[in-house]
Design a protein around this motif. Structure first.
Motif, PDB file in Angstrom:
ATOM      1  N   GLU A   1       0.834  -1.209   0.000  1.00 22.39           N
ATOM      2  CA  GLU A   1       0.000   0.000   0.000  1.00 22.39           C
ATOM      3  C   GLU A   1       0.867   1.257   0.000  1.00 22.39           C
ATOM      4  O   GLU A   1       0.569   2.219  -0.714  1.00 22.39           O
ATOM      5  N   GLU A   2       1.946   1.250   0.789  1.00 23.90           N
ATOM      6  CA  GLU A   2       2.870   2.392   0.805  1.00 23.90           C
ATOM      7  C   GLU A   2       3.548   2.556  -0.554  1.00 23.90           C
ATOM      8  O   GLU A   2       3.694   3.678  -1.061  1.00 23.90           O
ATOM      9  N   LEU A   3       3.960   1.454  -1.144  1.00 20.55           N
ATOM     10  CA  LEU A   3       4.598   1.480  -2.454  1.00 20.55           C
ATOM     11  C   LEU A   3       3.640   2.034  -3.501  1.00 20.55           C
ATOM     12  O   LEU A   3       4.016   2.883  -4.320  1.00 20.55           O
ATOM     13  N   LEU A   4       2.402   1.577  -3.474  1.00 23.01           N
ATOM     14  CA  LEU A   4       1.411   2.084  -4.420  1.00 23.01           C
ATOM     15  C   LEU A   4       1.163   3.574  -4.216  1.00 23.01           C
ATOM     16  O   LEU A   4       1.014   4.312  -5.197  1.00 23.01           O
ATOM     17  N   GLN A   5       1.135   4.010  -2.976  1.00 27.28           N
ATOM     18  CA  GLN A   5       0.925   5.439  -2.723  1.00 27.28           C
ATOM     19  C   GLN A   5       2.080   6.262  -3.288  1.00 27.28           C
ATOM     20  O   GLN A   5       1.864   7.331  -3.866  1.00 27.28           O
ATOM     21  N   GLN A   6       3.305   5.759  -3.154  1.00 30.64           N
ATOM     22  CA  GLN A   6       4.456   6.449  -3.762  1.00 30.64           C
ATOM     23  C   GLN A   6       4.272   6.555  -5.271  1.00 30.64           C
ATOM     24  O   GLN A   6       4.515   7.604  -5.871  1.00 30.64           O
ATOM     25  N   LEU A   7       3.864   5.444  -5.887  1.00 31.51           N
ATOM     26  CA  LEU A   7       3.690   5.424  -7.343  1.00 31.51           C
ATOM     27  C   LEU A   7       2.551   6.337  -7.790  1.00 31.51           C
ATOM     28  O   LEU A   7       2.641   6.969  -8.842  1.00 31.51           O
ATOM     29  N   ILE A   8       1.506   6.430  -6.988  1.00 31.41           N
ATOM     30  CA  ILE A   8       0.411   7.360  -7.285  1.00 31.41           C
ATOM     31  C   ILE A   8       0.924   8.794  -7.174  1.00 31.41           C
ATOM     32  O   ILE A   8       0.700   9.616  -8.066  1.00 31.41           O
ATOM     33  N   ASP A   9       1.629   9.080  -6.090  1.00 33.53           N
ATOM     34  CA  ASP A   9       2.150  10.437  -5.859  1.00 33.53           C
ATOM     35  C   ASP A   9       3.104  10.878  -6.964  1.00 33.53           C
ATOM     36  O   ASP A   9       3.162  12.057  -7.305  1.00 33.53           O
ATOM     37  N   GLU A  10       3.863   9.919  -7.523  1.00 32.82           N
ATOM     38  CA  GLU A  10       4.831  10.249  -8.567  1.00 32.82           C
ATOM     39  C   GLU A  10       4.237  10.155  -9.978  1.00 32.82           C
ATOM     40  O   GLU A  10       4.952  10.346 -10.964  1.00 32.82           O
ATOM     41  N   GLY A  11       2.946   9.857 -10.069  1.00 31.28           N
ATOM     42  CA  GLY A  11       2.263   9.847 -11.352  1.00 31.28           C
ATOM     43  C   GLY A  11       2.474   8.609 -12.209  1.00 31.28           C
ATOM     44  O   GLY A  11       2.237   8.637 -13.412  1.00 31.28           O
ATOM     45  N   TYR A  12       2.886   7.509 -11.583  1.00 27.59           N
ATOM     46  CA  TYR A  12       3.094   6.272 -12.333  1.00 27.59           C
ATOM     47  C   TYR A  12       1.843   5.404 -12.409  1.00 27.59           C
ATOM     48  O   TYR A  12       1.669   4.636 -13.339  1.00 27.59           O
ATOM     49  N   VAL A  13       1.010   5.466 -11.381  1.00 26.84           N
ATOM     50  CA  VAL A  13      -0.211   4.659 -11.377  1.00 26.84           C
ATOM     51  C   VAL A  13      -1.396   5.491 -10.907  1.00 26.84           C
ATOM     52  O   VAL A  13      -1.237   6.517 -10.250  1.00 26.84           O
ATOM     53  N   ASP A  14      -2.568   4.981 -11.257  1.00 27.89           N
ATOM     54  CA  ASP A  14      -3.831   5.561 -10.805  1.00 27.89           C
ATOM     55  C   ASP A  14      -4.607   4.464 -10.092  1.00 27.89           C
ATOM     56  O   ASP A  14      -4.579   3.313 -10.528  1.00 27.89           O
ATOM     57  N   ALA A  15      -5.271   4.842  -9.020  1.00 24.92           N
ATOM     58  CA  ALA A  15      -6.161   3.900  -8.343  1.00 24.92           C
ATOM     59  C   ALA A  15      -7.558   4.171  -8.871  1.00 24.92           C
ATOM     60  O   ALA A  15      -8.141   5.210  -8.593  1.00 24.92           O
ATOM     61  N   GLY A  16      -8.048   3.243  -9.679  1.00 22.14           N
ATOM     62  CA  GLY A  16      -9.360   3.410 -10.294  1.00 22.14           C
ATOM     63  C   GLY A  16     -10.460   2.918  -9.392  1.00 22.14           C
ATOM     64  O   GLY A  16     -10.245   2.540  -8.250  1.00 22.14           O
ATOM     65  N   THR A  17     -11.640   2.898  -9.953  1.00 18.25           N
ATOM     66  CA  THR A  17     -12.786   2.428  -9.182  1.00 18.25           C
ATOM     67  C   THR A  17     -12.880   0.917  -9.268  1.00 18.25           C
ATOM     68  O   THR A  17     -12.504   0.314 -10.270  1.00 18.25           O
ATOM     69  N   PRO A  18     -13.374   0.304  -8.219  1.00 20.18           N
ATOM     70  CA  PRO A  18     -13.514  -1.146  -8.212  1.00 20.18           C
ATOM     71  C   PRO A  18     -14.498  -1.612  -9.288  1.00 20.18           C
ATOM     72  O   PRO A  18     -15.455  -0.921  -9.596  1.00 20.18           O
TER      73      PRO A  18
END
Length: 149
Positions: A75-92
């Motif tokens: 979850e922390e890793l994903l948040q880093q990637l979201i913050d840096e613009g590499y991934v988006d957390a979409g809707t389920p």
């Protein structure tokens, strides 16, 4: 440990060579990721997302399984990637209750560069990797044949 068997000098040499090759590849991979401003684990996460089987959806839980890390670390890793613009957390979707992770264009571009470099390096290393695996595989074949006699 399942079995305790006597290893030959060739077995030890093959194991050592295999581990050395893996360490060299990991160092190469980390260096290539660093050139793009990615940490090795970030690169591994992006690759895990990109390489997911068709029809599967990436979540923090699945990423933790794929990277063999704790759920909170994923979850922390994903948040880093979201913050840096590499991934988006979409809707389920499809009844998923957790956010589904999607790669952003920035991640796709980085993976294109990294995958090409990694594939080249793997192809270069393939003969020595295959030789080490062949020695270890032959040992296993010989043992299974011995049990049959």
């Amino acid at each position: 440990m399942k079995h305790h068997e006597r290893l030959t000098e060739a077995d030890y040499e093959a194991l050592a060579n295999l581990r050395y090759s893996i360490r060299r590849f990991r160092k190469f991979s980390a260096s290539e990721a660093d050139k793009l401003g990615l940490q090795p684990q970030q690169h591994q996460a992006l690759l895990a997302i990109k390489g997911l089987s068709r029809g599967e959806q990436m979540t923090a839980r699945l990423l933790s399984e794929r990277l063999l890390i704790a759920r909170h670390s994923a979850e922390e890793l994903l948040q880093q990637l979201i913050d840096e613009g590499y991934v988006d957390a979409g809707t389920p979707t499809s009844g998923h209750t957790k956010d589904v992770i999607h790669l952003a264009r920035r991640a796709e571009d980085a993976l294109d560069l990294l995958a090409s470099a990694h594939l080249f390096e793997i192809r270069k290393m393939a003969p020595e990797l295959m030789q080490a695996l062949r020695v270890l595989q032959d040992r296993e074949k010989m043992q299974s044949i011995a049990w049959m006699i």
